[in-house]
Design a protein around this motif. Structure first.
Motif, short mmCIF file in Angstrom:
data_model
loop_
_atom_site.label_atom_id
_atom_site.label_comp_id
_atom_site.label_asym_id
_atom_site.label_seq_id
_atom_site.Cartn_x
_atom_site.Cartn_y
_atom_site.Cartn_z
N ALA A 41 9.45 -29.50 -3.10
CA ALA A 41 8.32 -28.97 -2.13
C ALA A 41 6.98 -29.22 -2.44
O ALA A 41 5.73 -29.12 -2.02
CB ALA A 41 8.87 -27.65 -1.83
N GLU A 42 6.94 -28.99 -3.81
CA GLU A 42 5.59 -29.07 -4.96
C GLU A 42 5.15 -29.87 -4.86
O GLU A 42 3.43 -29.92 -4.64
CB GLU A 42 5.84 -28.23 -6.02
N ILE A 43 5.59 -30.83 -4.86
CA ILE A 43 4.93 -32.56 -5.15
C ILE A 43 4.59 -32.21 -3.57
O ILE A 43 3.77 -33.32 -3.23
CB ILE A 43 5.87 -33.63 -5.17
N LEU A 44 5.49 -32.33 -2.71
CA LEU A 44 4.64 -32.17 -1.22
C LEU A 44 3.37 -30.83 -0.79
O LEU A 44 2.89 -31.75 0.32
CB LEU A 44 6.22 -32.65 -0.50
N GLY A 45 3.24 -30.04 -1.96
CA GLY A 45 2.80 -29.16 -0.17
C GLY A 45 3.06 -27.94 0.27
O GLY A 45 2.40 -27.98 0.84
N ILE A 46 4.53 -28.20 0.61
CA ILE A 46 4.64 -27.17 1.11
C ILE A 46 5.65 -26.37 0.41
O ILE A 46 6.57 -26.04 -0.80
CB ILE A 46 5.92 -28.18 2.28
N SER A 47 6.42 -24.99 1.21
CA SER A 47 7.40 -24.14 0.70
C SER A 47 8.52 -24.54 0.70
O SER A 47 9.02 -25.52 1.52
CB SER A 47 6.68 -22.88 1.60
N LEU A 48 9.17 -24.14 -0.36
CA LEU A 48 10.46 -23.86 -0.86
C LEU A 48 11.32 -24.61 0.89
O LEU A 48 11.65 -25.24 1.35
CB LEU A 48 10.89 -23.38 -1.42
N SER A 49 11.02 -23.22 1.92
CA SER A 49 12.47 -23.33 2.77
C SER A 49 11.57 -24.13 4.18
O SER A 49 12.10 -24.54 4.84
CB SER A 49 11.71 -21.89 3.63
N THR A 50 9.71 -25.36 3.71
CA THR A 50 9.79 -25.69 4.99
C THR A 50 10.85 -27.12 4.32
O THR A 50 11.02 -27.74 4.96
CB THR A 50 8.07 -25.88 4.65
N PHE A 51 10.93 -27.43 3.00
CA PHE A 51 11.27 -28.65 2.46
C PHE A 51 13.07 -27.94 2.88
O PHE A 51 13.46 -28.91 3.07
CB PHE A 51 11.48 -28.71 1.04
N TYR A 52 13.54 -27.11 3.19
CA TYR A 52 14.91 -26.98 3.15
C TYR A 52 15.07 -27.53 4.53
O TYR A 52 15.94 -28.23 4.89
CB TYR A 52 15.30 -26.11 2.91
N ARG A 53 13.69 -26.77 6.12
CA ARG A 53 14.54 -27.41 6.66
C ARG A 53 14.20 -28.97 7.53
O ARG A 53 14.04 -29.46 8.39
CB ARG A 53 12.90 -26.59 7.70
N MET A 54 12.94 -29.08 6.60
CA MET A 54 13.10 -30.75 6.83
C MET A 54 13.32 -31.67 6.05
O MET A 54 14.03 -33.06 6.47
CB MET A 54 11.13 -31.64 5.27
N ARG A 55 14.90 -31.43 5.66
CA ARG A 55 15.49 -32.06 4.75
C ARG A 55 16.82 -32.11 5.84
O ARG A 55 17.60 -33.39 5.72
CB ARG A 55 16.22 -30.97 3.56
N GLN A 56 17.29 -30.66 5.98
CA GLN A 56 17.91 -30.63 7.48
C GLN A 56 17.96 -31.53 8.76
O GLN A 56 18.87 -31.59 9.04
CB GLN A 56 17.96 -29.31 7.87
N LYS A 57 16.21 -31.52 9.06
CA LYS A 57 15.92 -32.47 10.61
C LYS A 57 16.31 -33.53 9.65
O LYS A 57 16.95 -34.95 10.74
CB LYS A 57 14.89 -31.85 10.58
N TYR A 58 15.79 -34.52 8.47
CA TYR A 58 16.01 -35.57 8.12
C TYR A 58 17.29 -36.31 8.33
O TYR A 58 17.69 -36.62 8.80
CB TYR A 58 14.61 -36.29 6.80
N ASP A 59 18.50 -34.88 7.54
CA ASP A 59 19.61 -35.70 7.81
C ASP A 59 21.05 -35.75 8.92
O ASP A 59 21.44 -36.74 9.02
CB ASP A 59 20.43 -34.78 6.51
N ALA A 60 20.21 -34.80 9.60
CA ALA A 60 20.38 -35.16 10.93
C ALA A 60 19.46 -36.19 12.04
O ALA A 60 20.42 -36.53 12.87
CB ALA A 60 20.20 -33.97 11.70
#
Length: 71
Positions: A41-60
């Motif tokens: 999340a830090e590398i991407l400059g996003i919040s941890l919760s946004t990284f979790y959401r993006m990870r779920q969407k990417y996996d799906a």
């Protein structure tokens, strides 16, 4: 409308492609155990919760699931 009455601009296709590429590269590091979710999340400059959401969407849905969705 955004702050002070300015509507947000819709991201360009290039901006979406860059974000997807950055996410995939960083997500690969996360999956290999080289970095944590917090680090990703830090590398991407996003919040941890946004990284979790993006990870779920990417996996799906793959890369199409994480494209920037601006109104």
């Amino acid at each position: 409308m955004g702050e002070k009455g300015v509507s947000p601009m819709k991201p360009t296709a290039t901006q979406n492609e860059v974000m997807v590429m950055r996410f995939e590269h960083t997500y690969g590091k996360y999956q290999s155990g080289a970095i944590t979710c917090e680090g990703a999340a830090e590398i991407l400059g996003i919040s941890l919760s946004t990284f979790y959401r993006m990870r779920q969407k990417y996996d799906a849905y793959g890369a199409e699931g994480i494209e920037i969705d601006a109104q």
